[in-house]
Write an enzyme that holds these catalytic residues in place. Structure first.
Site, PDB file in Angstrom:
ATOM      1  N   GLY A   1       0.782  -1.237   0.000  1.00  0.00           N
ATOM      2  CA  GLY A   1       0.000   0.000   0.000  1.00  0.00           C
ATOM      3  C   GLY A   1       0.813   1.285   0.000  1.00  0.00           C
TER       4      GLY A   1
ATOM      5  CE1 TYR B   1      -6.666   2.604  10.810  1.00  0.00           C
ATOM      6  CE2 TYR B   1      -8.245   4.392  10.538  1.00  0.00           C
ATOM      7  CZ  TYR B   1      -7.091   3.749  10.148  1.00  0.00           C
ATOM      8  OH  TYR B   1      -6.348   4.249   9.108  1.00  0.00           O
TER       9      TYR B   1
ATOM     10  CG  ASP C   1       4.073  -8.923  15.468  1.00  0.00           C
ATOM     11  OD1 ASP C   1       3.464  -7.858  15.252  1.00  0.00           O
ATOM     12  OD2 ASP C   1       3.534  -9.948  15.956  1.00  0.00           O
TER      13      ASP C   1
HETATM   14  P1  NAI Z   1      -1.662  -1.891   3.846  1.00  0.00           P
HETATM   15  O1  NAI Z   1      -2.394  -2.979   4.567  1.00  0.00           O
HETATM   16  O2  NAI Z   1      -1.611  -1.943   2.381  1.00  0.00           O
HETATM   17  O3  NAI Z   1      -0.171  -1.778   4.428  1.00  0.00           O
HETATM   18  C1  NAI Z   1       0.073  -1.815   5.813  1.00  0.00           C
HETATM   19  C2  NAI Z   1       1.416  -2.482   6.072  1.00  0.00           C
HETATM   20  O4  NAI Z   1       1.614  -2.526   7.501  1.00  0.00           O
HETATM   21  C3  NAI Z   1       1.473  -3.932   5.558  1.00  0.00           C
HETATM   22  O5  NAI Z   1       2.612  -4.155   4.757  1.00  0.00           O
HETATM   23  C4  NAI Z   1       1.498  -4.746   6.826  1.00  0.00           C
HETATM   24  O6  NAI Z   1       2.200  -5.978   6.720  1.00  0.00           O
HETATM   25  C5  NAI Z   1       2.176  -3.779   7.819  1.00  0.00           C
HETATM   26  N1  NAI Z   1       1.874  -4.215   9.171  1.00  0.00           N
HETATM   27  C6  NAI Z   1       0.651  -4.511   9.695  1.00  0.00           C
HETATM   28  N2  NAI Z   1       0.777  -5.027  10.927  1.00  0.00           N
HETATM   29  C7  NAI Z   1       2.107  -5.067  11.189  1.00  0.00           C
HETATM   30  C8  NAI Z   1       2.867  -5.523  12.304  1.00  0.00           C
HETATM   31  N3  NAI Z   1       2.289  -6.081  13.374  1.00  0.00           N
HETATM   32  N4  NAI Z   1       4.204  -5.400  12.254  1.00  0.00           N
HETATM   33  C9  NAI Z   1       4.821  -4.874  11.146  1.00  0.00           C
HETATM   34  N5  NAI Z   1       4.157  -4.436  10.063  1.00  0.00           N
HETATM   35  C10 NAI Z   1       2.804  -4.550  10.086  1.00  0.00           C
HETATM   36  O7  NAI Z   1      -2.326  -0.552   4.358  1.00  0.00           O
HETATM   37  P2  NAI Z   1      -2.254   0.972   3.825  1.00  0.00           P
HETATM   38  O8  NAI Z   1      -3.616   1.344   3.429  1.00  0.00           O
HETATM   39  O9  NAI Z   1      -1.128   1.182   2.922  1.00  0.00           O
HETATM   40  O10 NAI Z   1      -2.004   1.733   5.201  1.00  0.00           O
HETATM   41  C11 NAI Z   1      -0.784   2.353   5.543  1.00  0.00           C
HETATM   42  C12 NAI Z   1      -1.063   3.331   6.657  1.00  0.00           C
HETATM   43  O11 NAI Z   1      -1.952   4.340   6.176  1.00  0.00           O
HETATM   44  C13 NAI Z   1      -1.736   2.712   7.883  1.00  0.00           C
HETATM   45  O12 NAI Z   1      -1.194   3.243   9.059  1.00  0.00           O
HETATM   46  C14 NAI Z   1      -3.171   3.140   7.720  1.00  0.00           C
HETATM   47  O13 NAI Z   1      -3.862   3.203   8.950  1.00  0.00           O
HETATM   48  C15 NAI Z   1      -3.014   4.503   7.091  1.00  0.00           C
HETATM   49  N6  NAI Z   1      -4.167   5.004   6.396  1.00  0.00           N
HETATM   50  C16 NAI Z   1      -4.674   4.307   5.330  1.00  0.00           C
HETATM   51  C17 NAI Z   1      -5.787   4.776   4.676  1.00  0.00           C
HETATM   52  C18 NAI Z   1      -6.401   4.045   3.529  1.00  0.00           C
HETATM   53  O14 NAI Z   1      -7.507   4.415   3.101  1.00  0.00           O
HETATM   54  N7  NAI Z   1      -5.760   3.055   2.947  1.00  0.00           N
HETATM   55  C19 NAI Z   1      -6.459   6.022   5.109  1.00  0.00           C
HETATM   56  C20 NAI Z   1      -5.827   6.666   6.230  1.00  0.00           C
HETATM   57  C21 NAI Z   1      -4.719   6.171   6.830  1.00  0.00           C
END
Ligand code: NAI
Length: 254
Positions: free
Chosen positions: A12, A152, A41
């Protein structure tokens, strides 16, 4: 050109940030559960300790840019993990790596928060207070009794305040520190939310004045800007990039 650390780099927004920074010439040390230079983790204290240690090893203790992006969405069943990863997974690395950035010219951090941080009664919520107090056990207990929306949004509200509370300390150390508040962005996290029977309905109902969701590359552009010298006077800010979603919901607050 320098050394950048990006958490959540395997997917992402984090993966888009990695590509953006590498395109600009940085060496990127990714941190994620898998497919990263530092595999750890962040939901567990021992994983966070291992991450800080691993990052120090990979960077020889010299970091120019840090992007705290790893996170779990509101639709995830493990509510305790949401608060541990989204808040402690960010703040522990922020504080644990501060000395590796202090005094380096142009040192800069971006924490990926969310516009969800203002979409609930979070101002004086016990979850937010427990998070800001650093009481992970209490925060996890409260989160487990709540729902994904509170876990969240509360974790992102607390993270936004953690950024602002550190503006003085980080500024004095010569490190710029900002947060961003993205709105709906097309990533695997959002695919998971869309597919959820309850959160999917909430996501579908989001009103975005620009009429579309962001691509992760658009959010990575903003992060790249905030990290760079053109944003040299930006510090302690939470910058919204949500297609107007927050303005539509709270037109008279900023
Ligand atoms: P995503 O799910 O594509 O990427 C998140 C990454 O965090 C993944 O690679 C995952 O393996 C890693 N991760 C999760 N748990 C973990 C752990 N315990 N230890 C190490 N790594 C871990 O999600 P996305 O959408 O790219 O989100 C990135 C950030 O953006 C997050 O903090 C999310 O809350 C934030 N965000 C996303 C939005 C959206 O609409 N996609 C909107 C607002 C904020």
């Amino acid at each position: 050109m320098g050394t950048a650390v990006v958490t959540g780099s395997a997917s992402g927004i984090g993966a888009a940030v990695r590509k953006h920074l590498e395109g600009a010439g940085d060496r990127v040390v990714g941190v994620d559960l898998h497919h990263a230079e530092v595999e750890a983790d962040l939901s567990r204290p021992e994983g966070r300790r291992a991450a800080v240690q691993g990052i120090r090893g990979e960077t020889a203790g010299a970091i120019d840019r840090l992007v705290l992006c790893a996170g779990l969405g509101a639709h995830v069943d493990d509510l305790e993990a949401i608060v541990s990863v989204n808040y402690f997974g960010a703040v522990t690395l922020l504080d644990g790596l501060r000395d590796a950035m202090a005094g380096r010219p142009g040192a800069s951090v971006v924490a990926v928060c969310s516009n969800s941080a203002q979409m609930g009664p979070f101002e004086e919520h016990p979850l937010v207070e427990a998070l800001l107090d650093g009481d992970e056990a209490a925060a996890r207990t409260i989160a487990a009794e709540e729902n994904g929306f509170i876990a969240y949004g509360g974790s992102k509200h607390a993270l936004s305040r953690a950024v602002r509370r550190r503006a003085a300390e980080f500024g004095e150390a010569g490190i710029r520190l900002n947060g961003i508040a993205p709105g709906p962005t097309q990533t695997p996290l959002m695919d998971g939310a869309k597919a959820h029977p309850i959160y999917g309905r909430g996501v579908a109902a989001l009103k975005v004045p620009l009429g579309r969701w962001a691509q992760p590359e658009e959010i990575a552009e903003l992060i790249g800007f905030l990290l760079g010298d053109k944003a040299a006077y930006m510090h302690g800010s939470i910058v919204y990039a949500d297609g107007g979603n927050d303005a539509a919901l709270r037109p008279d607050q900023f």
